[in-house]
Design a protein around this motif. Sequence first.
Motif, mmCIF file in Angstrom:
data_model
loop_
_atom_site.group_PDB
_atom_site.id
_atom_site.type_symbol
_atom_site.label_atom_id
_atom_site.label_comp_id
_atom_site.label_asym_id
_atom_site.label_seq_id
_atom_site.Cartn_x
_atom_site.Cartn_y
_atom_site.Cartn_z
ATOM 1 N N ILE A 55 0.869 -1.176 0.000
ATOM 2 C CA ILE A 55 0.000 0.000 0.000
ATOM 3 C C ILE A 55 0.902 1.220 0.000
ATOM 4 N N TYR A 56 0.526 2.226 -0.781
ATOM 5 C CA TYR A 56 1.247 3.489 -0.737
ATOM 6 C C TYR A 56 0.350 4.498 -0.037
ATOM 7 N N CYS A 57 0.892 5.171 0.964
ATOM 8 C CA CYS A 57 0.100 6.215 1.612
ATOM 9 C C CYS A 57 0.957 7.441 1.845
ATOM 10 N N THR A 58 0.292 8.570 1.836
ATOM 11 C CA THR A 58 0.942 9.828 2.133
ATOM 12 C C THR A 58 0.035 10.625 3.055
ATOM 13 N N CYS A 59 0.615 11.128 4.111
ATOM 14 C CA CYS A 59 -0.152 11.912 5.089
ATOM 15 C C CYS A 59 -0.035 13.404 4.823
ATOM 16 N N SER A 60 0.497 13.767 3.677
ATOM 17 C CA SER A 60 0.662 15.171 3.334
ATOM 18 C C SER A 60 -0.692 15.868 3.292
ATOM 19 N N ARG A 61 -0.746 17.026 3.880
ATOM 20 C CA ARG A 61 -1.984 17.813 3.892
ATOM 21 C C ARG A 61 -1.938 18.950 2.878
ATOM 22 N N ASN A 83 -7.524 14.106 0.818
ATOM 23 C CA ASN A 83 -8.187 14.683 -0.343
ATOM 24 C C ASN A 83 -7.784 16.155 -0.470
ATOM 25 N N VAL A 84 -6.540 16.372 -0.896
ATOM 26 C CA VAL A 84 -5.987 17.709 -1.042
ATOM 27 C C VAL A 84 -5.292 17.835 -2.393
ATOM 28 N N GLY A 85 -5.072 19.067 -2.810
ATOM 29 C CA GLY A 85 -4.327 19.319 -4.038
ATOM 30 C C GLY A 85 -4.906 18.552 -5.209
ATOM 31 N N ALA A 86 -4.023 17.980 -5.994
ATOM 32 C CA ALA A 86 -4.428 17.247 -7.189
ATOM 33 C C ALA A 86 -4.704 15.770 -6.930
ATOM 34 N N HIS A 87 -4.722 15.360 -5.665
ATOM 35 C CA HIS A 87 -4.950 13.946 -5.349
ATOM 36 C C HIS A 87 -6.224 13.414 -5.998
ATOM 37 N N SER A 88 -7.270 14.226 -6.043
ATOM 38 C CA SER A 88 -8.533 13.746 -6.633
ATOM 39 C C SER A 88 -8.432 13.591 -8.147
ATOM 40 N N GLU A 89 -7.430 14.199 -8.766
ATOM 41 C CA GLU A 89 -7.209 14.001 -10.205
ATOM 42 C C GLU A 89 -6.457 12.707 -10.470
ATOM 43 N N SER A 102 -9.897 12.994 7.164
ATOM 44 C CA SER A 102 -9.511 13.055 8.577
ATOM 45 C C SER A 102 -8.559 11.909 8.915
ATOM 46 N N ALA A 103 -7.894 12.055 10.043
ATOM 47 C CA ALA A 103 -6.989 11.001 10.517
ATOM 48 C C ALA A 103 -7.752 9.722 10.828
ATOM 49 N N VAL A 104 -8.943 9.851 11.370
ATOM 50 C CA VAL A 104 -9.772 8.680 11.686
ATOM 51 C C VAL A 104 -10.109 7.926 10.397
#
Length: 154
Positions: A55-61, A83-89, A102-104
């Motif tokens: 799994i790839y994850c990034t906690c960048s806000r 769900n920030v920046g261009a992540h939704s693209e 959220s963190a949860v």
Amino acid sequence: KLFSVLSEKQQDVLLLLVGRGSAEDLGVQSLPDNVKILVNVPFETLRTCFKACDIYCTCSRWEGFDIPIVAAQANGKPVVAYNVGAHSEVVANGETGFLVDSAVEFLDRLCLLVKDSELRRKLGEDAQVATRIFTWRKSALNFQKMINQLLSES
């Protein structure tokens, strides 16, 4: 913090932090045995990390385009990201990974992927297909088109 909660719930997980900078940049004096850090690694090592992870994850806000997400998905890995920046693209929520607010929610989706290998496989396969739209050639052509538009307007 999220990983420490995850590792309490799921004993057999390993977190590999890969990126630029140094271990001191994290501001952490000591790390548990199931957290490893690789910094300033060559491109080929990054490719190996993407292939080896589950799994790839990034906690960048905050993010721009976030090429590592595309690289992970191109290697067939599902993504968990805010769900920030261009992540939704780049990430089709629920189809190639999960976008969270959220963190949860981040922890919930990460736990889901850790526990469900079939879901990881399916999202990873779909991610690999979805990233085929992101090519350097296409980006260069779009950039050239924008430059031509700007030049014709002046």
